[in-house]
Design a protein around this motif. Sequence first.
Motif, mmCIF file in Angstrom:
data_model
loop_
_atom_site.group_PDB
_atom_site.id
_atom_site.type_symbol
_atom_site.label_atom_id
_atom_site.label_comp_id
_atom_site.label_asym_id
_atom_site.label_seq_id
_atom_site.Cartn_x
_atom_site.Cartn_y
_atom_site.Cartn_z
ATOM 1 N N ALA A 5 -4.456 -4.530 3.556
ATOM 2 C CA ALA A 5 -4.891 -4.889 2.204
ATOM 3 C C ALA A 5 -6.157 -4.164 1.785
ATOM 4 O O ALA A 5 -6.532 -4.201 0.611
ATOM 5 C CB ALA A 5 -5.105 -6.400 2.122
ATOM 6 N N LEU B 275 -0.720 -9.735 3.583
ATOM 7 C CA LEU B 275 -0.744 -8.416 2.963
ATOM 8 C C LEU B 275 -1.162 -7.365 3.980
ATOM 9 O O LEU B 275 -2.293 -7.366 4.467
ATOM 10 C CB LEU B 275 -1.698 -8.407 1.768
ATOM 11 C CG LEU B 275 -1.361 -9.407 0.655
ATOM 12 C CD1 LEU B 275 -2.410 -9.349 -0.439
ATOM 13 C CD2 LEU B 275 0.025 -9.142 0.079
ATOM 14 N N MET C 191 -7.112 -6.876 -5.202
ATOM 15 C CA MET C 191 -7.027 -8.220 -4.643
ATOM 16 C C MET C 191 -7.050 -9.265 -5.763
ATOM 17 O O MET C 191 -6.388 -10.302 -5.678
ATOM 18 C CB MET C 191 -8.185 -8.471 -3.682
ATOM 19 C CG MET C 191 -8.293 -7.475 -2.524
ATOM 20 S SD MET C 191 -6.851 -7.453 -1.408
ATOM 21 C CE MET C 191 -5.894 -6.064 -2.084
ATOM 22 N N TYR D 75 -5.371 -0.391 -0.782
ATOM 23 C CA TYR D 75 -4.613 -0.238 -2.019
ATOM 24 C C TYR D 75 -5.193 0.871 -2.904
ATOM 25 O O TYR D 75 -4.474 1.650 -3.498
ATOM 26 C CB TYR D 75 -4.584 -1.556 -2.794
ATOM 27 C CG TYR D 75 -3.689 -2.626 -2.206
ATOM 28 C CD1 TYR D 75 -3.191 -2.539 -0.912
ATOM 29 C CD2 TYR D 75 -3.332 -3.750 -2.949
ATOM 30 C CE1 TYR D 75 -2.379 -3.517 -0.381
ATOM 31 C CE2 TYR D 75 -2.512 -4.744 -2.429
ATOM 32 C CZ TYR D 75 -2.039 -4.622 -1.146
ATOM 33 O OH TYR D 75 -1.226 -5.606 -0.622
ATOM 34 N N TYR E 26 -13.338 -8.784 -0.857
ATOM 35 C CA TYR E 26 -11.894 -8.885 -1.034
ATOM 36 C C TYR E 26 -11.362 -10.318 -0.968
ATOM 37 O O TYR E 26 -10.176 -10.548 -1.207
ATOM 38 C CB TYR E 26 -11.187 -8.058 0.048
ATOM 39 C CG TYR E 26 -11.571 -6.603 0.084
ATOM 40 C CD1 TYR E 26 -11.985 -5.928 -1.063
ATOM 41 C CD2 TYR E 26 -11.522 -5.883 1.278
ATOM 42 C CE1 TYR E 26 -12.331 -4.579 -1.021
ATOM 43 C CE2 TYR E 26 -11.861 -4.533 1.328
ATOM 44 C CZ TYR E 26 -12.274 -3.891 0.174
ATOM 45 O OH TYR E 26 -12.617 -2.565 0.219
ATOM 46 N N GLY F 134 -5.091 -11.341 3.840
ATOM 47 C CA GLY F 134 -4.990 -9.913 4.053
ATOM 48 C C GLY F 134 -5.374 -9.472 5.443
ATOM 49 O O GLY F 134 -6.148 -10.132 6.139
ATOM 50 N N LEU G 205 -8.378 -12.735 -2.593
ATOM 51 C CA LEU G 205 -7.475 -13.341 -1.616
ATOM 52 C C LEU G 205 -8.046 -14.657 -1.106
ATOM 53 O O LEU G 205 -9.259 -14.827 -0.995
ATOM 54 C CB LEU G 205 -7.246 -12.385 -0.448
ATOM 55 C CG LEU G 205 -6.597 -11.038 -0.752
ATOM 56 C CD1 LEU G 205 -6.273 -10.321 0.553
ATOM 57 C CD2 LEU G 205 -5.345 -11.182 -1.605
ATOM 58 N N SER H 44 0.821 -1.212 0.000
ATOM 59 C CA SER H 44 0.000 0.000 0.000
ATOM 60 C C SER H 44 0.855 1.263 0.000
ATOM 61 O O SER H 44 0.472 2.282 -0.565
ATOM 62 C CB SER H 44 -0.927 0.005 1.219
ATOM 63 O OG SER H 44 -1.630 1.212 1.310
#
Length: 539
Positions: free
Chosen positions: A202, A199, A249, A205, A278, A266, A284, A102
């Motif tokens: 997450a 991540l 993702m 982003y 997500y 994430g 993910l 990020s």
Amino acid sequence: MANDWWKGAVVYQIYPRSFLDTNGDGIGDLAGIEKKLDHIAGLGADAVWLSPIYPTPNRDFGYDISDYVGIAPEMGTLDSFDRLLAATHERGMKLILDQVLSHTSDQHPWFLESQLSKDNEKSDWYVWAEAKEDGTVPNNWMSAFGGPAWSWHPLRRQYYFHKFLKQQPKLNFHKPEVVSACMDVLRFWLDRGVDGFRLDVANSYLHDAQLTDNPPTPREERTFLDWAHAPRLQQHIHDANMPENEWAMREVRKVMDEYEGRFAFGEFSERPEMLGRYTGPEHLHSAYTFDFIEDFMFQPQLFRDYYEKLLADLPDLTPCVTFSNHDVVRPVTRWGGGQNGERGDDALAKLALTLLVSLKGTVLMYQGEELGLPEVDLEQKDIHDPVGDLYFPWAKGRDGCRTPIPWEAKKAQAGFSSGAPWLPIPDYHRERAVDVQAADEASVLTHARAVVALRHAHPALGHGEISFLDTEGSVLAFTREEGGEKILCVFNLGKEGEARFALPDTLTAAGDIFSLAGAGFSDGAVALPPRGAWLARVG
């Protein structure tokens, strides 16, 4: 099933700076992790997750990366990483790396170039915006660490966006070249043989390209945590947590699917209701929220609501479940009411570990949780965390859960280092050192090994569906069912007074498999002492 190894697995998180130091500089390193892999394997862990190990100025201790494809000199080298990876695999465990895509450090070469002008090759790799007419910030977005999420750059005469520290500028995922470069970072480590990624943030982003103001959090919805920290007084729906974030993702998942048996999960610290956007077959593999780790009450309804409300529309999701990590107060202190302090609370630690391995999902266990370590109450001179620096003494930040692991009670620095450790090790942690607990059949460590083995021995605990039963007071009860095996799990989360749970007419006890604190079954009911638990096969 080899590609789904992560489902129901036990993942052990290491905060590398605080695991084991082998060169005497007071900072843990990769060689130290390799040296103690047998401790992790002995717990029964299926995988190891490392918090960031990359070069960093350490403004946020690794979560401000200045080189995505290197190793921090204090941690080791790429060769020492390769040795650690091979040694982990030799013990039948997977290795997962933290990835912070990020944002970067302001010392990353990408930002050093981006800041030079408005028209260089990387000028729009970060989120830049003009000041308002009066010179104030572009909008009302607030940094998670307090204050505006914008900092002025005198060279570009613009503001840049940072969701965290001003030294952590936000990457612009609206720029295809940025996304491509970040996906190549993942490939670099996947090609090297790592088994997956956690991540960081997450959910953040993508941002709203129009820089729309965030709305306030309604007063009636604000918790005590919201009132304690100004950034939580607004709903973060434009600076992060956007529906469009699912596109990012999906890009990650495409890369993961280029390799066999890899796993990406994430961190979603805000707006957990977005979880379904997500995660999934094209997004993910899994994720965790802060529902458990921000909780201070330890009430049965918390766990039931998580599965029956938050995950109600996600029946195919295997979530990551965690009670502890490098960002939050350790559970024996948080759930112990903050009063246990130096005494710790081994009964609570054992109960929490038993509950953790009984829940549906992939278990994330943080270093020291297997020892029942309480939070360390640090003095101001010992504070390194920027959150602690901001709020001391009213809140001391995250350093209290990041102190070094005590390996040997009678050695200098509890066996962590031959030099002065970067954070102090109190005597009440020495008393819970690994060598002390390994020799004690009644210790938290011995218990941790037993309950992880219990999870592995029963498919229903590792992979089964979860169904909650009606209870009263401090009792939590649910069943786990898989492949003809059905296990009843009953817990007394209270610290005082015995509780009873009458077995429903739909269930018949067929033999207990685990008892904690003397819990037992007789006359159609489970008798549960304080912090007691009882697990049994049922028909």
